[in-house]
Write an enzyme that holds these catalytic residues in place. Structure first.
Site, short mmCIF file in Angstrom:
data_model
loop_
_atom_site.label_atom_id
_atom_site.label_comp_id
_atom_site.label_asym_id
_atom_site.label_seq_id
_atom_site.Cartn_x
_atom_site.Cartn_y
_atom_site.Cartn_z
N ALA A 64 40.78 80.91 61.51
CA ALA A 64 41.14 79.52 61.77
C ALA A 64 39.97 78.64 61.37
O ALA A 64 38.81 79.06 61.41
CB ALA A 64 41.47 79.34 63.25
N GLY A 107 42.22 84.24 62.80
CA GLY A 107 43.56 83.74 62.56
C GLY A 107 44.23 84.38 61.36
O GLY A 107 45.46 84.50 61.31
N GLU A 110 45.62 87.55 62.60
CA GLU A 110 46.75 87.23 63.47
C GLU A 110 47.96 86.78 62.66
O GLU A 110 49.10 87.13 62.99
CB GLU A 110 46.33 86.14 64.46
CG GLU A 110 45.33 86.66 65.48
CD GLU A 110 44.65 85.55 66.26
OE1 GLU A 110 44.71 85.57 67.50
OE2 GLU A 110 44.03 84.66 65.64
#
Length: 256
Positions: A64, A107, A110
């Site tokens: 992220a 992220g 993920e």
């Protein structure tokens, strides 16, 4: 303006390529909105049977975007429901395949786990290094990673922040297949094309059945599977598939 997500097509497969090379495809709010918006418009398209999500050779997504959140307070996070928008990607009905080359960290890891399966190049690296920033995974890493590779292995990854190479990821169950770097995207699209050419009704129901295994007991899961199996006999694709089998020909599925 430069597109943050570039779409291309290979027959019934739509390839979505993350396009923030200057940030190693770090995931920010703008990229999330563009990706989910573009794919949502194709989710009910009968000519789209599978999504392939990929990045660059160097990075699928390096995490992220820290700059996107660094100055936010806890209240800012709570009010915005930060990261909750990614659930729109998870809920897409069309099968999703992650094609991972290079870094899939935080992220990025993920996001790969939000896909239905993950194919990787030999240079892929997976990790949840959020602990090094004084936080924990926030896009589902603690939950999905534990379900995919087991609690002990997930705890090791999350508490140390270490990376896992493609071979270990394959052995652990995070990755389904590993391909040589020079052919991995072609091989992924080839497999995605196989998925895309099956009945979209059946692949959608198969996704739901497998995903239920994480949520409910075995007896309830078996019942759900059986009911979905029964329900698919109302589709034209079931009639076509079984007729083609008995007639020894290739079926022509129409998603009906």
């Amino acid at each position: 303006m430069t597109e943050l997500v570039e779409l291309s097509r290979a027959g019934r497969v739509v390839i979505a390529r993350l396009n923030r090379p200057e940030a190693l495809n770090a995931l920010n709010s703008a990229l999330m909105t563009e990706l989910t918006g573009k794919l949502a418009r194709l989710d009910d398209d009968p000519d789209t049977g599978c999504f392939v999500l990929t990045g660059s050779e160097k990075a699928f997504a390096a995490g992220a975007d820290i700059k996107d959140m660094q100055t936010m307070s806890s209240i800012d996070m709570l009010k915005s429901g930060y990261f909750s928008g990614w659930e729109s990607f998870w809920r897409l009905k069309t099968p999703k395949v992650a094609a991972v080359s290079g870094f899939a960290l935080g992220g990025g890891c993920e996001l790969a786990m939000m896909c239905d399966t993950v194919y990787a190049s030999e240079n892929a690296k997976f990790g949840q290094p959020e602990i090094r920033l004084g936080v924990i995974p926030g896009m589902g890493g603690s939950q999905r990673l534990a379900r995919l590779i087991g609690r002990v292995k997930a705890m090791d990854m999350i508490l140390t922040g270490r990376t896992m190479d493609a071979g270990e990821a394959l052995e652990a169950g995070l990755v389904a297949r590993v391909f040589p770097q020079e052919t991995f995207l072609d091989e992924t699209i080839k497999t995605a094309s196989e998925i895309a050419n099956f009945s979209k009704i059946a692949t959608g129901m198969a996704r739901e059945a497998v995903n239920r295994a994480d949520e409910i007991s075995l007896s309830e899961g078996l019942l759900f599977e059986r009911r979905v199996f029964h329900a698919l006999f109302a589709s034209k694709d079931q009639k076509e598939g079984m007729a083609a089998f008995t007639e020894k020909r290739k079926p022509e599925f129409k998603g009906e």
